[in-house]
Design an enzyme around this catalytic site. Structure first.
Site, short mmCIF file in Angstrom:
data_model
loop_
_atom_site.label_atom_id
_atom_site.label_comp_id
_atom_site.label_asym_id
_atom_site.label_seq_id
_atom_site.Cartn_x
_atom_site.Cartn_y
_atom_site.Cartn_z
N ASP A 192 58.55 66.88 8.43
CA ASP A 192 58.19 67.80 7.60
C ASP A 192 56.98 67.42 7.07
O ASP A 192 56.41 66.55 7.31
CB ASP A 192 59.17 68.02 6.53
CG ASP A 192 59.33 69.46 6.09
OD1 ASP A 192 58.50 70.31 6.23
OD2 ASP A 192 60.35 69.88 5.40
C1 BGC Z 1 59.05 72.97 4.72
C2 BGC Z 1 59.43 73.24 6.09
C3 BGC Z 1 58.40 74.13 6.67
C4 BGC Z 1 57.18 73.60 6.37
C5 BGC Z 1 55.95 74.07 7.23
C6 BGC Z 1 57.74 72.67 4.62
O1 BGC Z 1 57.30 72.27 3.23
O2 BGC Z 1 60.19 72.03 4.10
O3 BGC Z 1 60.81 73.88 6.21
O4 BGC Z 1 58.67 74.45 8.08
O5 BGC Z 1 56.72 73.30 5.31
O6 BGC Z 1 55.68 75.15 6.33
#
Ligand code: BGC
Length: 753
Positions: A293
């Site tokens: 993430d």
């Molecule tokens: C979120 C993810 C997301 C990623 C990219 C993160 O802050 O937890 O679910 O896919 O950002 O945008």
């Protein structure tokens, strides 16, 4: 031709020559799995260490921001071959431009993958995932994911960071909106449907995009519902409740996994070799790639599980992470870690292989610009068929929570007072994580829905979602007095759910409750339509309103859908996939809890010394599986094909369901089973089957469920997935709050010890 371009074309030509040319001529593509592995071998053999590391690096463009740290230098990294994938870059023109740099300006010309959070639609926005889950309609969910994929693919995207399949049982957690709710069985089915929708049957298909099972794992169990917070749970709970949707996604061939922000039992998920290696690779044989993430490698330093960024990168890669999202840790430190012998080159090769394999499967080596086609973009985006599906999905997602005196459906002859901060809203209606959904003109508000169908109504906004001072309700009260029925559209703002949007107060925000109280004084019946991304505390509203329609954030065609439901052009059939608490103090509350040694609800239970609260009932406001219809369904007692089941046997449970009301309608028929006792305590009931049916007024159908020993297995104290002999109770009904009506015995050759 630039030197780099010349080399890259040459290298690709050599690499891909034999089969590539042949395939072009005979239009045979993609290559077979073994051909892909051979091509990857060749590619790996000529890649420098820097080029290999580059494949493991994912950066966000500055077009969109979905996390705290941005790095505008990403284009330079791209030119240097230091990036293998980009996210938050959309549109055919922009993705083509970036792809051109990768293909023409880097030595090997390896194409990029473009990722994006396509969560509940791309430009045509469907209800938020938790809302859509309330339809219990797997085909519908597959369809909306497929449309989302098609629109995203038409704008140059190859990869969605979805589905989010975290089981969530805490209404305070804003991200409960993004998942399928509290139940593992239903969540697993929905995980499969959504993966299938995004990926289709063949990744090489022009409109298939890679799905991503996230957030692995147990992110939904953040302590106190505070986002990113600690997760500490037994391995049994992990296996029984939180992992199965991920396994289901994998069984549907999900291409990628995303790690979670949280730690799990002391080890951050991004550096957790138990999750990433032992389970995902060794036990489940996953062969796609794992992305972190957003900066979650870096965050291991804050967690206190890595000393430095370099150290964090080593832990992550050695635990099984293949791609670093936005953190720049692999980019900046991996070379040194490899040279120092902290990461083996063979481990890096594995990661690169898994990433390249998917680039081959998407057909990007054959045509890197395949997805970036402006003409197709115009034809596909917001296609009228997509808007029609969005309307259907929104209607099917709505849950009728109350309908006192059959105030709904409304009649065209009635004069309506349409009131509330969300009644004429086009901004919040599409909800959080709404990708490229427009918030200024395309989405249909309820007011526009009423206008489009020539309803007889007056409108007053009365207040905002939140106000800093007491709003003036005069106009709203005036139109309420003059109306036959008041329709109030209220709820949360889109920013109150989704990431980093935890709440400790689950009441309607601002002055909305006061507005209801004032309108109530007019004595005109109240129909409340709610937009929200979580279960709310509706203890006041459930008394004050005559009817409540839970519309979630219904998406682009939401206003039409609300109008259809309110006026009975569609008979609501949604059922909650999350329990609505009576107040925040009951959380976590979910239907398949364990019993205690002192249950309150048994004959002869002591008045005081039982498991309960002294200030509120144990029961929820609205239980899992609950939702009304304009018609009534009557259930027969379930009949069993046999009262005993043996280890290689199955039993059939059949029940009649009759539409005994005044309208045609759909019903979600649900089967719940309870394992009376076992070597490890079992939930008080568990959903084990469901079927959504349509019954004409007066019609009766017999619904059958088949149960096999596999369906009764659970993880015992040694974490073995087993059957145990014993008695099972069951019921078939329209929600989870019902008495058991039949039972059977499962015979196993070994006795229970
Ligand atoms: C979120 C993810 C997301 C990623 C990219 C993160 O802050 O937890 O679910 O896919 O950002 O945008």
């Amino acid at each position: 031709m630039k030197k780099a371009t010349y080399i890259s074309v040459l290298v690709l030509a050599i690499l891909l020559s034999s089969s590539f040319e042949k395939h072009r001529n005979t239009s045979y593509y993609p290559p077979s799995d073994s051909e892909i592995e051979t091509k990857i071998d060749s590619l790996l053999s000529i890649m420098t260490l820097d080029e290999k590391i580059g494949q493991t690096v994912l950066y966000s463009s500055i077009e969109d921001q979905t996390g705290p740290i941005m790095d505008p230098n990403y284009v330079n990294y791209l030119k240097n071959g230091e990036i293998g994938a980009i996210f938050n870059a959309t549109g055919s023109a922009f993705t083509r431009e970036l792809q051109k740099v990768a293909v023409e300006e880097t030595r090997l010309g390896i194409p990029l993958i473009f990722g994006y959070d396509v969560i509940h639609g791309y430009k045509t926005i469907f209800p938020i995932p938790m809302g859509e889950a309330s339809s219990w309609d797997l085909e519908l969910m597959e369809k909306t994911a497929q449309i989302a994929a098609k629109e995203a693919a038409a704008e140059g995207l190859h990869w969605t960071f979805a589905p989010m399949i975290d089981v969530a049982r805490d209404a305070r957690w804003g991200r409960i909106a993004e998942g399928a709710g509290e139940d593992t069985f239903l969540g697993s089915k929905i995980a499969r449907a959504r993966v299938k929708g995004f990926q289709g049957d063949d990744l090489n298909d022009r409109y298939s995009i890679l799905a991503c099972a996230k957030h692995y794992a147990a992110y939904g169990a953040a302590q106190a519902g505070r986002d990113y917070h600690t997760v500490d749970m037994s391995l049994n709970t992990l296996r029984e409740t939180y992992l199965p949707p991920f396994k289901a996604a994998l069984d549907q061939d999900v291409a990628t996994f995303m790690t979670a922000f949280n730690e799990l039992n002391g080890v951050p998920a991004t550096g957790n070799s138990f999750l990433l290696k032992d389970i995902l690779r060794d036990e489940w044989n996953f062969d796609g790639f794992v992305v972190t993430d957003y900066t979650s490698i870096n965050e291991m330093v804050h967690h206190g599980s890595a000393e430095t960024l370099e150290h964090a990168g080593e832990i992550a890669m050695n635990s099984g992470v293949d791609m670093d999202m936005q953190g720049g840790v692999f980019k900046d430190y991996m070379k040194k870690s490899i040279e120092d012998g902290k990461i083996k080159i063979s481990r890096l090769d594995e990661a690169v292989r898994d990433i390249l394999r998917l680039k081959f499967k998407l057909g990007l080596f054959e045509d890197p610009y395949k997805y970036s086609n402006e003409q197709q973009e115009k034809e596909i985006i917001l296609h009228e068929d997509h808007l029609e599906v969005a309307r259907d999905a929104a209607r099917k997602s709505m849950v009728l929570l109350k309908n006192e005196g059959d105030i709904l459906p409304l009649k065209n002859s009635q004069k309506i007072a349409l009131i509330g901060p969300l009644a004429d809203d086009q901004f919040h209606i599409i909800g959080n994580w709404a990708a490229k959904g427009d918030r200024d003109g395309i989405a249909v508000s309820v007011k526009e829905g009423f206008e489009a169908q020539n309803k007889n109504f007056a409108f007053a906004k009365a207040c905002n979602i939140e106000d800093s001072e007491q709003p003036d309700f005069t106009e709203a009260i005036k139109i309420a007095k003059a109306a036959d029925v008041v329709v109030m559209v209220m709820g949360e703002s889109e920013r109150m759910s989704g990431e980093a949007a935890s709440r400790t107060n689950l009441l309607l925000p601002g002055y909305q409750q006061q507005l209801i109280a004032e309108i109530k004084k007019t004595e005109t019946p109240i129909v409340l339509v709610l937009y929200n991304g979580r279960p709310l505390n509706l203890s006041y509203e459930s008394e004050a309103a005559d009817a409540i329609v839970e519309a979630w954030f219904p998406g682009t065609s939401g206003g039409h859908a609300v109008t259809d439901v309110l006026y009975g052009d569609y008979n609501p059939a949604g059922k909650l996939t999350v329990t609505f608490p009576r107040n925040v103090g009951q959380i976590p509350i979910y239907y398949n809890m364990k019993n205690t040694g002192r249950p309150q609800d048994i004959p002869g239970a002591h008045e005081r010394y039982v498991s309960k609260y002294i200030d509120v009932d144990n029961s929820p406001m609205y239980p899992f599986g609950y939702g009304l219809s304009y018609t009534k369904f009557t259930y027969g007692r379930p009949e069993l094909s046999s009262k005993t089941m043996t280890v290689d046997d199955s039993i059939t449970i059949s029940t009649t369901v009759t539409n005994s009301g005044d309208y045609d309608g759909e019903e979600v028929v649900q089967l719940y089973i309870k394992d009376r006792f076992a070597s490890i305590t079992r939930p008080v009931k568990e959903l084990k089957g469901f079927e959504k049916i349509f019954l004409k007024k007066g019609e009766t159908k017999t619904i059958e469920f088949t149960i096999t020993p596999e369906d009764l297995k659970f993880h015992n104290n040694k974490l073995e997935f087993v059957n145990e002999a014993g008695d099972y109770d069951l019921f078939v009904a329209g929600d989870s709050d019902n008495e058991f009506t039949n039972s059977f015995n499962f015979e196993f050759k070994k006795s229970k010890t």
